[in-house]
Scaffold this motif. Structure first.
Motif: not given
Length: 778
Positions: A155, A159, A738
Motif C-alpha cells: 500500500h 501510494q 502503512s
C-alpha cells in the motif's frame, strides 16, 4: 468576483486496508490513551530546547515527551515505554534462549536425546501439539502476520507511485491561486467604471424636457384611425366584390351536369348550401370620420411647447447649480476612481506574487527532479520489507512442510525407532523452522521496535492532534515557540507578536476558502478602509452646496399662450368620437367564415368526387379562395389591429381630459409660485439629496470591494489543501498508517513465533526416528 475551480481534493480513502488501519489505531489507543499535552505542560520542555539550541523545530516536536518533567514524560509515554521495553527484552532474550537451547540439546538434554518414552496419551499429545502449531502458524500467516505486513508494504509503495499526480495537482492549484489574484483585483477596479457610468448617467438626466408628448400621441392615433378606416373601407369593398365573383363561379360549376350524377349529387348540394358563408362580416363604411378632431389637434401643435421649456432650461442653466453641484459631484467621482487605482498600485501584490511564483517554480522543479530518487529509495524500502516478510514465510514453510510430512508419513503401528523416512523428514523440517525462528526473530523484532516507536509517536503526536486541531492549539500556546513572543505567527509576519493571529484560525479560514486578506489579518500591513474612505471627499462639496444662492425670478414655466393651447387641446372633440361603433366593428371577423378553413373543406369535398373536370374545377376555386385570404384578408386584419390600438389610446386619452389639463395648469402655477418664492433652498436640498444618491452608489461599490478583498480575492483554499496533503495525506495516511500496520503485522508474527517454537519442538519428537525406545519384558 470571478473564481477558478481547484482540482485537488485533500481527502484520502484507503480502501479495504482501512479496516487494518482502524485496528492499528485502536491498538495504539490501548498503548497510549493519554491526552495530548498542552499549555503549561509544554513550557518547561521548550525552555530546555532554547537552552540547548536545537536547530530544527521538527526534531523538537517529535521529541516532545522527552523534555517534559520526568514524571510527565513517563506518564505520557508509559505505553510506548513498556511496549518498547518488552521488545528489547525479546531482542536480547530470544537469541540467548536459542543459544542455550542449542547447547542444551547438543548435550542430549532439553529433548536432544533421541529417545522417546512410551506414554498412553501419546496420540492425544501429538494431535494437540499439531493443532496448536497449525493455529499459531495460521495466525502468523493470515490474521496478524505476513499478509497484514505485506499489504501495508504494498500500500505504501502504491501510494508513493501515485503521489506525483497529487503533488502536481497541488502545484497547479497554487499557480492558479497566484495567477488568478491579479485578475480578481483588476476585476474589482474595472467594476468602478460601471458604477461611475451609472452615476454620471443619472447626473446628466437630472434635467428633463417638458414636451407635448400626450398631444403628439393623440395626433398620431387620430391619423392612424383615419388611414386605417380608409384602408378598411376600400379593402372590404374589394373583398366583397371578389367573394361575389367566387360565389358566382362556384355556382356555375355546381350547375354542371356532372353534379347530377348519383355519386356527386349529395356533395354538390352540401357545397351549394355553404356558399352563403362567403361574405364579409365587418362593415366599416358607416363609421364616422375623425378629420375635425385631427384638424384641431394640428392647430394646437402649431405652437411649440418645447420652445417655452427651452427658455426655462436656459435660465436655469445660467445659475450656479451646474458648476457647484454637478461638476463638484463629478470631481468627487473622478477622485474616488483615482484613489481606487492608486490603492491597487500601492498593494504590494505584484512583487509578492512574483517572488512566490519564482519560489513555487523552483520548488516544483526540485520535486520533479528528486521524485525519481524517492521512488528508487522506496523500492529499496519495499524490497527490504519484502525480505523481512520472506523470513517469516520461510519459517512458516518449514512448519507447514513439517506438519504435512509428519502427518502424512506417521504410522501409529511403527515404533519410534522404525518410523518412516517421510515422518522423520517432517520432524527435521519442524526443527529447521525452530532454528530459523531463533535466527530471524531478533532481527524482526528490532525492525518492529524501531518502526513502532517512530510510527506510533507520529500518529499520536502529529496525526491525531492535526485531525482535531489540537496541534494548532499547541503551536498557538503563548511564548511556546519563542519565549519573547506571545503570538509566534504574527511575530514572523508583522514583527508584532501582540496581534492575535493564530495557526488554528488561519488554517480554519483557509479551509473555508476565505480571502487571504482576512485569514492573515493583512489589515495590519495595509488597511483598505483608509484607502477607500470617500467621506473626506464629499464634506467640502456639501459645505459649498449649502451656500449656493440662486435667483430664478425671471423664469416663467408656462405663459398664457401655452395655457390657452392646452385648453384648446382639451376641447378638440376627442371625447365625442363614437368609440362603441368602432370597437363593435373591430371585434368582428373580416369574413363570416374562415376562408382557409372553407378552402380546405372545399378541397376535401372535391376529393370525394369522381376524377374529372368537376373535381379539378372545385380545387381551382379552393386555391382562388386561399389567394383572396392571403392577399386581402390578412392586410385587413393588420389594419384592424392598428385601428384597435389607436381607438383604445384615444379612448384612454379622452377620459377626463379636461380635468387632467386643468390639473396640469394648476401644478404649473404652484411650481411657478415655488420658484418665485423659495427656489434657492429647494434646489439646494434636492441637489444634496441627489448627490447623496449618487455618492451612495460608490459607497455600495466601496463596501463591495472591501467585502470581496476580505472574503473572495485570493481565497486561500489551496494553502489549506497543501497542508492537508503534506500532513494528513502524505505523512499520516500514506506513511504513518502503512508503517504502523507493517510493524503491527510483523510484530504479531514475531510474538507468535514463541508458541510456535514450543509446539514445534514438542511435536518433532513424535515425527523423528529415535535411536532408542522403551522395551518391556513379557
Amino acid at each position: 468576483v470571478p473564481t477558478k475551480t481547484y482540482d485537488t481534493g485533500a481527502y484520502h480513502e484507503p480502501g479495504p486496508i482501512g479496516i487494518l488501519f482502524k485496528v492499528v489505531h485502536a491498538f495504539l489507543y490501548l498503548v497510549q490513551p493519554n491526552s495530548f499535552p498542552q499549555g503549561k505542560q509544554l513550557h518547561f520542555r521548550f525552555s530546555f530546547f532554547h537552552m540547548v539550541s536545537l536547530p530544527k523545530f521538527t526534531v523538537q516536536y517529535l521529541l516532545l515527551p522527552l523534555f517534559l518533567s520526568e514524571l510527565q514524560a513517563i506518564y505520557y509515554e508509559i505505553g510506548f515505554i513498556v511496549s518498547a521495553a518488552l521488545g528489547l527484552l525479546f531482542i536480547l532474550l530470544l537469541p540467548l534462549v536459542g543459544l542455550c537451547f542449542c547447547m542444551c540439546r547438543c548435550c542430549d538434554n532439553c529433548g536432544g536425546e533421541m529417545h522417546q518414552r512410551q506414554k498412553k496419551n501419546a496420540d492425544c499429545q501429538r494431535s494437540c501439539f499439531a493443532t496448536f502449531l497449525f493455529v499459531a502458524s495460521l495466525i502468523i500467516r493470515q490474521v496478524v502476520g505476513v499478509l497484514c505486513a505485506y499489504a501495508a508494504n504494498q500500500h505504501l509503495t502504491n501510494q508513493v507511485r501515485g503521489a506525483k499526480k497529487l503533488v502536481n495537482s497541488n502545484f497547479k492549484d497554487l499557480k492558479i491561486f497566484l495567477n488568478d489574484t491579479p485578475a480578481q483585483i483588476d476585476y474589482l477596479v474595472s467594476q468602478y467604471n460601471t458604477t461611475k457610468d451609472k452615476a454620471l448617467s443619472d447626473l446628466n438626466s437630472k434635467y428633463f424636457d417638458l414636451k407635448a408628448v400626450t398631444i403628439r400621441e393623440t395626433k398620431e392615433a387620430l391619423e392612424n384611425v383615419s388611414v386605417s378606416v380608409e384602408v378598411l373601407q376600400e379593402g372590404t369593398e374589394r373583398l366583397h366584390a371578389n367573394l361575389t365573383d367566387v360565389k358566382t363561379h362556384l355556382s356555375n360549376t355546381l350547375n354542371d351536369s356532372a353534379c347530377s350524377a348519383v355519386q356527386a349529387a349529395s356533395t354538390c348540394n352540401i357545397i351549394r348550401n355553404s356558399l352563403n358563408q362567403l361574405n364579409i362580416n365587418a362593415n366599416f363604411s358607416g363609421l364616422p370620420g375623425v378629420s375635425s378632431q385631427l384638424a384641431k389637434v394640428n392647430d394646437v401643435l402649431k405652437i411649440d411647447l418645447s420652445s417655452l421649456v427651452q427658455k426655462v432650461r436656459f435660465l436655469a442653466g445660467s445659475s450656479s447649480i451646474d458648476t457647484l453641484g454637478c461638476l463638484d459631484i463629478k470631481t468627487v467621482l473622478e477622485t474616488i476612481g483615482a484613489n481606487i487605482s492608486s490603492f491597487t498600485k500601492n498593494l504590494p501584490v505584484e512583487k509578492i506574487l512574483a517572488d512566490l511564483t519564482i519560489y513555487l517554480t523552483q520548488s516544483e522543479a526540485y520535486v520533479q527532479d528528486y521524485f525519481p530518487v524517492v521512488e528508487q529509495y522506496d523500492f529499496y524500502r519495499w524490497l527490504g520489507c519484502l525480505i523481512l516478510c520472506c523470513m517469516v514465510v520461510l519459517i512458516l514453510v518449514f512448519y507447514y512442510l513439517g506438519l504435512l510430512c509428519g502427518t502424512c508419513g506417521y504410522d501409529k503401528h511403527a515404533s519410534p525407532t522404525t518410523r518412516g523416512c517421510i515422518s522423520n523428514t517432517g520432524g527435521n523440517f519442524l526443527m529447521a523452522g525452530v532454528g530459523f525462528s531463533f535466527l530471524f526473530s531478533w532481527v524482526l523484532m528490532i525492525v518492529v521496535v524501531l518502526t513502532f516507536v517512530t510510527g506510533g509517536n507520529v500518529e499520536k503526536l502529529v496525526c491525531e492532534p492535526f485531525e482535531d486541531k489540537t496541534l494548532f492549539k499547541v503551536l498557538d500556546t503563548p511564548y511556546l515557540l519563542n519565549q519573547h513572543w506571545k503570538n509566534y505567527l504574527s511575530g514572523i509576519l508583522f514583527k508584532n507578536p501582540n496581534i492575535n493571529l493564530t495557526f488554528e484560525k488561519v488554517y480554519s479560514d483557509c479551509k473555508e476558502n476565505k480571502g487571504i486578506y482576512t485569514s492573515l489579518h493583512l489589515e495590519h500591513l495595509f488597511n483598505i478602509n483608509e484607502f477607500l474612505n470617500i467621506s473626506m471627499y464629499t464634506e467640502d462639496v456639501a459645505l459649498r452646496i449649502e451656500h449656493i444662492q440662486i435667483n430664478l425670478s425671471k423664469i416663467i414655466l408656462l405663459d398664457e399662450i401655452g395655457k390657452e393651447n392646452l385648453l384648446n387641446f382639451s376641447s378638440s372633440g376627442i371625447e365625442g368620437i363614437n368609440f362603441v361603433a368602432y370597437l363593435t366593428e373591430i371585434n368582428k371577423s373580416v369574413t363570416k367564415v374562415d376562408l382557409l378553413s372553407f378552402a380546405n373543406d372545399l378541397e376535401a369535398r372535391a376529393d370525394q368526387l369522381p376524377k374529372g373536370a368537376l373535381e379539378n374545377a372545385l380545387k381551382g376555386h379552393a386555391n382562388s379562395i386561399r389567394m383572396i385570404h392571403n392577399q386581402q384578408v390578412v392586410p385587413l386584419e393588420q389594419a384592424m389591429s392598428t385601428l384597435n390600438q389607436s381607438i383604445r389610446l384615444l379612448k384612454r386619452t379622452s377620459s377626463e381630459l379636461m380635468v387632467k389639463v386643468k390639473n396640469v395648469i394648476s401644478a404649473v402655477n404652484a411650481a411657478q409660485l415655488l420658484i418665485n418664492n423659495n427656489a434657492s433652498q429647494v434646489i439646494v436640498q434636492e441637489t444634496k439629496k441627489f448627490m447623496d444618491t449618487v455618492i451612495g452608489y460608490f459607497e455600495q461599490y466601496v463596501e463591495w470591494v472591501k467585502e470581496s478583498i476580505a472574503m473572495e480575492v485570493a481565497a486561500c483554499k489551496p494553502i489549506a489543501n497543501v497542508i492537508d496533503t503534506a500532513v494528513d495525506i502524505f505523512l499520516c495516511s500514506y506513511i504513518a498508517d502503512s508503517v504502523n500496520t507493517f510493524w503491527f503485522g510483523l510484530g504479531g508474527s514475531s510474538i507468535f513465533l514463541i508458541p510456535a517454537i514450543i509446539f514445534a519442538v514438542k511435536l518433532s519428537k513424535y515425527y523423528r526416528r529415535m535411536d532408542t525406545e522403551d522395551v518391556y519384558d513379557e
